[in-house]
Write a protein that holds these residues in place. Sequence first.
Motif, mmCIF file in Angstrom:
data_model
loop_
_atom_site.group_PDB
_atom_site.id
_atom_site.type_symbol
_atom_site.label_atom_id
_atom_site.label_comp_id
_atom_site.label_asym_id
_atom_site.label_seq_id
_atom_site.Cartn_x
_atom_site.Cartn_y
_atom_site.Cartn_z
ATOM 1 N N LEU A 18 55.290 -3.853 29.672
ATOM 2 C CA LEU A 18 55.294 -4.836 28.603
ATOM 3 C C LEU A 18 55.737 -4.134 27.335
ATOM 4 C CD1 LEU A 18 54.543 -7.702 27.600
ATOM 5 C CD2 LEU A 18 52.282 -6.783 27.078
ATOM 6 N N THR A 129 56.391 4.007 30.429
ATOM 7 C CA THR A 129 54.950 4.125 30.262
ATOM 8 C C THR A 129 54.427 5.442 30.835
ATOM 9 O OG1 THR A 129 54.763 1.734 30.420
ATOM 10 C CG2 THR A 129 52.766 2.971 30.764
ATOM 11 N N ALA A 149 52.145 -0.413 27.698
ATOM 12 C CA ALA A 149 51.310 -1.443 28.315
ATOM 13 C C ALA A 149 52.001 -1.924 29.575
ATOM 14 C CB ALA A 149 51.091 -2.611 27.356
ATOM 15 N N VAL A 150 51.224 -2.384 30.530
ATOM 16 C CA VAL A 150 51.774 -2.886 31.785
ATOM 17 C C VAL A 150 51.157 -4.243 32.102
ATOM 18 C CG1 VAL A 150 52.253 -0.593 32.731
ATOM 19 C CG2 VAL A 150 50.031 -1.654 33.147
ATOM 20 N N LEU A 151 51.862 -5.008 32.909
ATOM 21 C CA LEU A 151 51.361 -6.285 33.401
ATOM 22 C C LEU A 151 51.163 -6.188 34.909
ATOM 23 C CD1 LEU A 151 53.552 -8.908 31.476
ATOM 24 C CD2 LEU A 151 51.164 -8.299 31.042
ATOM 25 N N SER A 153 50.589 -8.109 38.342
ATOM 26 C CA SER A 153 50.754 -9.457 38.879
ATOM 27 C C SER A 153 50.786 -9.420 40.395
ATOM 28 C CB SER A 153 52.032 -10.110 38.346
ATOM 29 O OG SER A 153 53.175 -9.392 38.765
ATOM 30 N N THR A 161 49.024 -13.069 35.463
ATOM 31 C CA THR A 161 49.225 -11.650 35.167
ATOM 32 C C THR A 161 48.022 -11.100 34.418
ATOM 33 O OG1 THR A 161 50.361 -12.142 33.083
ATOM 34 C CG2 THR A 161 51.738 -11.899 35.060
ATOM 35 N N THR A 162 47.816 -9.796 34.558
ATOM 36 C CA THR A 162 46.752 -9.088 33.851
ATOM 37 C C THR A 162 47.375 -7.963 33.050
ATOM 38 O OG1 THR A 162 45.162 -9.573 35.624
ATOM 39 C CG2 THR A 162 44.609 -7.789 34.110
ATOM 40 N N GLN A 163 47.157 -7.970 31.758
ATOM 41 C CA GLN A 163 47.733 -6.943 30.894
ATOM 42 C C GLN A 163 46.800 -5.746 30.790
ATOM 43 O OE1 GLN A 163 48.823 -8.262 26.960
ATOM 44 N NE2 GLN A 163 49.250 -6.201 26.237
ATOM 45 N N LYS A 165 46.656 -2.209 28.614
ATOM 46 C CA LYS A 165 47.273 -1.515 27.492
ATOM 47 C C LYS A 165 46.830 -0.055 27.453
ATOM 48 C CE LYS A 165 45.443 -4.471 24.708
ATOM 49 N NZ LYS A 165 45.022 -5.204 23.488
#
Length: 248
Positions: A18, A129, A149-151, A153, A161-163, A165
């Motif tokens: 992200l 990242t 940050a990553v998502l 899914s 989706t879950t973020q 950070k």
Amino acid sequence: MITLPSSPSLKLLKLSALGASVPLLALGWAVTPSQAQISQAVVREIIDGPQVYIEEIQAEVDDQAEFGQVIVTKKSRAGILFNNGAAGRLSENASVIVGQCVELERGQLLASGPVNGCMVGVSVAVTGTVYVMERNEGQSGQIKVLEGAVLVSDPENPGQTTQVKAGEKVSVLEGIIGSVIPMTPEELVALLSGSLFNGFSIPITPDGALQSMCSNLLPGLSCSTNGASYSPPIPSLPVSVPLPRFGF
């Protein structure tokens, strides 16, 4: 293609970057989409003994693992460089399969740069990242994000989706995503002064980026090649303001 561990209840989860351009600029990477393809890995550093292997053959510095081959550490740690310029580090007793998805079979993998990773049904798709994958006993593990940050899914439910950070972590169990929680200062210090950082001589990030990353994670956190230390900022005492005097 890399085949993930087979399990009737195992779901393939996708972890995508992200706002990846921010960490890319901050850390000094210049990455194009074509560079995200990993097909080779070179062993750049071996510490704590010689027990690093490529396809069960003892490896030396500058030995190369090809697509689909396994890199294994026993009582040693290793620093690796992927053909796209990204870097990684393996803990003791770790095993990874080289591929477009670098599959962690056991142990810990620190990834810096465009390293797609996967384990226990989790697929990590990133461009810049810095993160850690930890695989525990059985089909469980954790992902800890240190930069960017990553998502997360699930391809079966792409709208959900879950973020995660920088400074946060998430647990996975047979493809099920847990709750995202922040890492404590003690956990960050333990991670950044632990086996994935302490003792290595080849930097995992561009010059100066490690300390910048640590400062962003936690004010008072200082990082170097020798590990991390934390000095919490001393809060300033409130200044008393004299009350005005009225002449009546």
